[in-house]
Scaffold this motif. Structure first.
Motif, PDB file in Angstrom:
ATOM      1  N   THR A 184     -11.990 -19.595  28.005  1.00 29.05           N
ATOM      2  CA  THR A 184     -12.220 -18.529  27.016  1.00 29.05           C
ATOM      3  C   THR A 184     -12.607 -19.051  25.633  1.00 29.05           C
ATOM      4  OG1 THR A 184      -9.836 -18.559  26.550  1.00 29.05           O
ATOM      5  CG2 THR A 184     -10.621 -16.930  28.151  1.00 29.05           C
ATOM      6  N   ASP A 243     -15.760 -17.420  24.103  1.00 25.78           N
ATOM      7  CA  ASP A 243     -15.917 -15.972  24.229  1.00 25.78           C
ATOM      8  C   ASP A 243     -15.552 -15.250  22.932  1.00 25.78           C
ATOM      9  OD1 ASP A 243     -16.568 -16.474  26.819  1.00 25.78           O
ATOM     10  OD2 ASP A 243     -14.699 -15.717  27.676  1.00 25.78           O
ATOM     11  N   GLU A 244     -16.133 -14.066  22.750  1.00 22.71           N
ATOM     12  CA  GLU A 244     -15.706 -13.175  21.674  1.00 22.71           C
ATOM     13  C   GLU A 244     -14.372 -12.543  22.065  1.00 22.71           C
ATOM     14  OE1 GLU A 244     -17.087 -12.465  18.795  1.00 22.71           O
ATOM     15  OE2 GLU A 244     -19.104 -13.340  18.953  1.00 22.71           O
ATOM     16  N   LEU A 245     -13.525 -12.254  21.078  1.00 27.42           N
ATOM     17  CA  LEU A 245     -12.318 -11.493  21.344  1.00 27.42           C
ATOM     18  C   LEU A 245     -12.726 -10.066  21.723  1.00 27.42           C
ATOM     19  CD1 LEU A 245      -9.815 -12.545  18.530  1.00 27.42           C
ATOM     20  CD2 LEU A 245      -9.777 -13.214  20.926  1.00 27.42           C
ATOM     21  N   PRO A 253     -15.671 -17.306  17.235  1.00 28.26           N
ATOM     22  CA  PRO A 253     -15.641 -18.179  18.415  1.00 28.26           C
ATOM     23  C   PRO A 253     -16.018 -19.605  18.012  1.00 28.26           C
ATOM     24  CG  PRO A 253     -16.814 -16.142  18.902  1.00 28.26           C
ATOM     25  CD  PRO A 253     -16.564 -16.144  17.418  1.00 28.26           C
ATOM     26  N   ARG A 299     -11.328 -20.619  16.829  1.00 25.08           N
ATOM     27  CA  ARG A 299     -10.019 -20.014  17.080  1.00 25.08           C
ATOM     28  C   ARG A 299      -8.966 -21.053  17.441  1.00 25.08           C
ATOM     29  NH1 ARG A 299     -13.097 -15.858  19.733  1.00 25.08           N
ATOM     30  NH2 ARG A 299     -12.671 -16.881  21.715  1.00 25.08           N
ATOM     31  N   ALA A 325      -4.518 -19.863  20.489  1.00 22.75           N
ATOM     32  CA  ALA A 325      -5.809 -19.264  20.793  1.00 22.75           C
ATOM     33  C   ALA A 325      -5.900 -18.875  22.264  1.00 22.75           C
ATOM     34  CB  ALA A 325      -6.931 -20.226  20.423  1.00 22.75           C
ATOM     35  N   ASP A 339     -11.510 -26.411  20.880  1.00 21.20           N
ATOM     36  CA  ASP A 339     -12.740 -25.673  20.562  1.00 21.20           C
ATOM     37  C   ASP A 339     -13.974 -26.435  21.020  1.00 21.20           C
ATOM     38  OD1 ASP A 339     -11.582 -23.416  19.341  1.00 21.20           O
ATOM     39  OD2 ASP A 339     -11.451 -24.428  17.400  1.00 21.20           O
ATOM     40  N   GLU A 382      -7.338 -13.561  15.010  1.00 24.35           N
ATOM     41  CA  GLU A 382      -8.158 -12.344  14.974  1.00 24.35           C
ATOM     42  C   GLU A 382      -9.148 -12.321  13.814  1.00 24.35           C
ATOM     43  OE1 GLU A 382      -5.511  -9.051  17.369  1.00 24.35           O
ATOM     44  OE2 GLU A 382      -5.482  -8.968  15.180  1.00 24.35           O
ATOM     45  N   GLU A 398      -6.517 -15.013  23.613  1.00 23.64           N
ATOM     46  CA  GLU A 398      -7.797 -14.719  24.260  1.00 23.64           C
ATOM     47  C   GLU A 398      -7.652 -14.010  25.599  1.00 23.64           C
ATOM     48  OE1 GLU A 398     -10.052 -18.579  22.236  1.00 23.64           O
ATOM     49  OE2 GLU A 398      -9.213 -18.701  24.265  1.00 23.64           O
ATOM     50  N   GLN A 399      -6.433 -13.878  26.088  1.00 20.79           N
ATOM     51  CA  GLN A 399      -6.200 -13.213  27.366  1.00 20.79           C
ATOM     52  C   GLN A 399      -6.189 -11.694  27.249  1.00 20.79           C
ATOM     53  OE1 GLN A 399      -5.973 -15.377  30.054  1.00 20.79           O
ATOM     54  NE2 GLN A 399      -6.265 -16.909  28.444  1.00 20.79           N
ATOM     55  N   ARG A 459      -2.894  -6.747  22.172  1.00 19.97           N
ATOM     56  CA  ARG A 459      -2.757  -8.200  22.087  1.00 19.97           C
ATOM     57  C   ARG A 459      -1.376  -8.621  21.592  1.00 19.97           C
ATOM     58  NH1 ARG A 459      -7.324  -9.425  19.512  1.00 19.97           N
ATOM     59  NH2 ARG A 459      -8.374  -9.588  21.529  1.00 19.97           N
TER      60      ARG A 459
END
Length: 421
Positions: free
Chosen positions: A407, A410-412, A132, A135, A339, A284, A128, A343-344, A350
């Motif tokens: 993911t 992607d941004e969290l 991106p 992660r 990660a 990544d 957190e 990311e889900q 979370r």
């Protein structure tokens, strides 16, 4: 990162220690049975600890989303360590009869509850706070504590196993459990000084915390919870089959000495300190899906050669088998996992989502793996059925990874409306 990692070191020190003790000493000492039946009974209590983990995931995940990651992680640190230390002063079956296994089960349940909230919180501290593209690497940093925990547990157990058999069975096996109190003190002190994650601070500042985060994630993101369960299946089944069952199989069926297996696992686990973050970093670059797929393919292809290498009884080949199994096959899947599962979910749920999904998967597939593997080889020593079991687990994980989307870049998300179910 250090505060996160010391907890995962403690978690995996605890669980590897318990797995090794289940394979080598709990059968005759706690259950009074020096046979396959005693080993099965030991591995059954191993599974009991995993069965308690979803309870911890639900309760501690809820608290992690309500009061913060930091507070929960101090509780899990102290709770895990105290349970482990108390295992070191258990009475034996010879001195206490049926009370001994009852106390073992009680401590195992308590330990499982605390562990149920550890992994999610520890990895969220880094995930957190990561951007991106980083992660995978930063989420894998606390996860590499699994390697550190196995190194410590295997090395300490290997050292005490060098004692004469009488000394080892009388008091030597207790020493590794009592040593955990040192990790507890250091970890609790360290975690008291850390701050909250940026994501949680942002939600708290905006007064957007969910009142019942567990219910919210189950109602709004049930698919994500099921995906997390599936994502973790292969790692649990293969990892615990190697780290717990293989020790029992190699020493009792093949006749490999305990120190060879223990030092072999310690050496392979030491490499995990480097390979887990490497595979996370690589995910990544090339994406979570491709990274995990490569790991699953290697695991499925390697499982038959793994047992063949063990059956040679050759020390060099046995160590080589463990090195390919843990830092390569297992960690290609496990490295990106922190990660990937984080990311889900939306930031408000979370902790609950990761904890429940991962720990329910662990209870069903991880805690039962050594028991099932032992039962499948009982009386025959044939590992074909175990290989099929592990390959089936790889297929489940592959499906879970491809049901969701990629993911890595992607941004969290902080809003449930921005996260797919």
């Amino acid at each position: 990162m250090v505060a996160s990692t010391v907890g995962t070191v403690m978690e995996w020190y605890d669980f590897n220690l318990y797995g090794l003790a289940s394979a080598l000493v709990f059968g005759p000492l706690i259950f009074g049975k020096d046979s396959t039946g005693g080993t099965l009974a030991s591995f059954a209590t191993y599974a009991v600890g995993f069965a308690a983990r979803p309870v911890g995931g639900m309760v501690l995940g809820h608290l992690g989303d309500r009061v913060g990651r930091k507070q929960v992680l101090v509780v899990t640190m102290v709770g895990m360590g105290l349970c482990t230390a108390l295992l070191g002063v258990l009475p034996t079956h010879a001195s206490a009869g049926v009370v001994a296994p009852i106390l073992l089960i009680v401590l195992r349940v308590a330990q499982g509850i605390f562990v149920g909230g550890e992994f999610a919180g520890a990895t969220l501290l880094t995930v957190e706070n990561a951007s991106p593209g980083r992660r995978g690497l930063l989420g894998a940093v606390p996860a590499m504590g699994t390697g550190g925990g196995f190194v410590l547990a295997s090395a300490v157990f290997a050292l005490v196993s060098l004692l004469p058999d009488h000394a080892f069975l009388t008091w030597g096996w207790r020493v590794p459990f009592l040593v955990s109190i040192v990790l507890v003190g250091f970890g609790a002190w360290l975690r008291r000084g850390i701050g909250e994650t940026e994501a949680f601070q942002r939600i708290e500042k905006q007064e957007r915390k969910e009142r019942f985060p567990l219910l919210t994630v189950l109602r709004r993101q049930p698919g994500a919870v099921l995906r997390v369960m599936g994502i973790t299946v292969s790692g649990f089944v293969f990892g615990y089959s190697v780290q717990a069952f293989a020790v029992s199989y190699a020493t009792k069926t093949i006749g490999i000495s305990k120190p060879v297996m223990l030092w072999g696992i310690a050496g392979a686990s030491a490499l995990e300190i480097f390979t887990i973050p490497f595979w996370g970093w690589l995910s990544d670059r090339i994406g979570r899906r491709l990274m995990v797929t490569l790991g699953l393919a290697f695991t499925a292809a390697y499982i038959f050669p793994f047992f063949a290498l063990l059956r040679t009884g050759n020390t060099v080949l046995v160590v080589f088998a463990l090195v390919l199994a843990l830092p390569i096959a297992k960690d290609m899947v496990f490295g990106p996992q922190a990660a990937l599962v984080a990311e889900q979910f939306d930031s408000r749920v979370r902790y609950s989502g990761v904890s429940v999904g991962r720990e329910v998967g662990g209870a069903i597939f991880g805690g039962t793996a050594p028991f099932i593997a032992t039962a499948l080889t009982a009386g025959t020593g044939n590992t074909t059925a175990i290989a099929g079991y592990i390959i089936a687990a790889c297929v489940i994980t592959l499906i879970a990874v491809y049901v969701g989307r990629e993911t890595a870049k992607d941004e969290l998300k902080d809003s449930l409306d921005m996260v797919g179910a």
